[in-house]
Design an enzyme around this catalytic site. Structure first.
Site, PDB file in Angstrom:
ATOM      1  N   SER A   8     -32.626 -31.881  -1.277  1.00  0.00           N
ATOM      2  CA  SER A   8     -32.767 -33.332  -1.364  1.00  0.00           C
ATOM      3  C   SER A   8     -31.415 -33.926  -1.015  1.00  0.00           C
ATOM      4  CB  SER A   8     -33.189 -33.747  -2.774  1.00  0.00           C
ATOM      5  OG  SER A   8     -33.248 -35.150  -2.890  1.00  0.00           O
ATOM      6  N   SER A   9     -31.361 -34.676   0.072  1.00  0.00           N
ATOM      7  CA  SER A   9     -30.090 -35.219   0.547  1.00  0.00           C
ATOM      8  C   SER A   9     -29.516 -36.224  -0.439  1.00  0.00           C
ATOM      9  CB  SER A   9     -30.283 -35.909   1.903  1.00  0.00           C
ATOM     10  OG  SER A   9     -30.700 -34.998   2.884  1.00  0.00           O
ATOM     11  N   MET A  10     -28.199 -36.445  -0.349  1.00  0.00           N
ATOM     12  CA  MET A  10     -27.572 -37.422  -1.232  1.00  0.00           C
ATOM     13  C   MET A  10     -28.171 -38.808  -0.950  1.00  0.00           C
ATOM     14  SD  MET A  10     -23.844 -37.040   0.580  1.00  0.00           S
ATOM     15  CE  MET A  10     -22.987 -37.988  -0.673  1.00  0.00           C
ATOM     16  N   ARG A  17     -35.386 -40.488  -7.583  1.00  0.00           N
ATOM     17  CA  ARG A  17     -35.375 -39.153  -6.994  1.00  0.00           C
ATOM     18  C   ARG A  17     -35.864 -38.088  -7.959  1.00  0.00           C
ATOM     19  NH1 ARG A  17     -30.262 -35.940  -4.248  1.00  0.00           N
ATOM     20  NH2 ARG A  17     -29.163 -36.679  -6.097  1.00  0.00           N
TER      21      ARG A  17
END
Length: 370
Positions: free
Chosen positions: A76-78, A14
């Site tokens: 940014s999603s988990m 990420r």
């Protein structure tokens, strides 16, 4: 993480898609913290690798400081949520995929690693977000086509798609996505009502004749809403007169505060009530001296209601005013949910046709418009 996504996760950390300045979000406290890569790279990378959502934009880009802004508008999603949704999407190596909401570009990159860059189209409404994501994808060697446009309209010149996934929350789904999907294709979207912040991921399968898409919810989520479907929050003073509840009709209820507010923002009770009570939103005030009011506002007129819970009291007072009796509607919906055995998210589902949306319970045995 589904095991078949592990190679993509390993190849595309990420951190490759996060900005130098970011705001990791604490789900428990509801607060965010400022982290800058150039000032504290160790802390920045620790958050990038952590299972937390990370805010990457405030106030639709109008915010330009390091302190948190007013409303977070891109993130940014988990990672656990990202891979849970990718598992639900069930992408095959030959699938063509439309993503609605590019964000940082990480999700598009993971998809492209699986199906190839030529088979992924991502649509992003915010021009700045689209530009930054496009650059990140290029640096990663995955030049996915990122379209600056309204994802609600889909991207017809890239259709048909075998998979369509939204990374923003919706309240109303466009039939255009069904029209742009291949028969048997999957549409995966966080969906909810204006009654509550609680959403659930709907996994809709497009019918062979292409006239509908239908499927169950897979579980609770909470996403930023599609910008065109944000709810302008009702102003209390526009509903409730200055003299307060004096002129309202008075009743009472035996439903307790603990029952009614069970689960908070991710609770199934609120989600189920929202499915049955249209054009209504609500807010629970803070508890003070053992007293907690919960307010309800009509979105199609100026109807309002409030139920006042008090510790140790077997009945809560109710005040209602306007053409609708909102608490009566809410109470009926809540008691209906109880009579059905308090069904969880996965017993509910959604069907989308050109005529609109319908929610249902238990394989469409009971359905109604939403």
């Amino acid at each position: 993480m589904p095991s078949d996504w592990a190679p993509a996760f390993t190849a595309l950390p990420r951190s490759l898609f996060l900005p130098d300045l970011m705001w990791p979000y604490d789900m428990d406290s509801g607060t965010s913290t400022v982290v800058t890569k150039s000032d504290d790279p160790g802390r920045w990378y620790a958050y990038a690798d952590a299972n937390v959502p990370i805010i990457t934009q405030w106030d639709d880009g109008a915010h330009d400081g390091s302190a948190p802004g007013r409303v977070f508008t891109s993130s940014s999603s988990m990672p656990s949520l990202v891979f849970s949704m990718l598992g639900d999407l069930d992408v095959r190596s030959t699938d063509r995929v439309l993503e609605v909401g590019t964000g940082t570009g990480w999700n598009a990159a993971l998809l492209a690693h699986r199906v190839g860059t030529d088979n992924v189209v991502s649509v992003e409404l915010d021009a700045s977000v689209a530009t930054i994501a496009r650059a990140a994808l290029d640096r990663a060697g995955l030049p996915v086509r990122v379209v600056h446009g309204d994802g609600f309209l889909g991207c017809p010149d890239g259709a048909p798609y075998h998979r369509i996934v939204a990374t923003c929350g919706l309240r109303s789904l466009p039939f255009a996505w069904v029209e742009q999907a291949a028969p048997g294709g999957v549409i995966l979207v966080p969906w909810g009502t204006y009654y509550t912040f609680t959403e659930a991921t709907a996994r809709l399968v497009v019918a062979d004749d292409g006239v509908s898409a239908s499927g169950p919810f897979t579980g609770p989520v909470n996403f930023m809403r599609m910008r065109a479907q944000r709810l302008p929050w009702p102003q209390h003073s526009a509903y409730v007169p200055a003299e307060g509840t004096g002129g309202a009709d008075r009743t009472s209820t035996t439903i307790s505060e603990a029952e009614f507010l069970d689960g908070g923002d991710f609770g199934i009770a609120g989600f189920a009530v929202g499915l049955r009570v249209r054009d209504c939103t609500h807010v629970a005030d803070r508890k003070r001296d053992g007293r907690r009011p919960v307010w309800f506002y009509g979105l199609s007129d100026r109807s309002w209601a409030v139920v006042v819970f008090r510790d140790g009291q077997p009945r809560a007072r109710v005040f209602q005013s306007g053409p609708r009796r909102l608490w009566d509607e809410v109470e009926d919906a809540y008691l209906w949910w109880q009579r059905q055995g308090k069904p969880e998210f996965t017993r509910f589902g959604l069907t989308l046709t050109a005529e609109g949306q319908q929610a249902w319970l238990d394989d469409q045995a009971d359905s109604w418009p939403v």
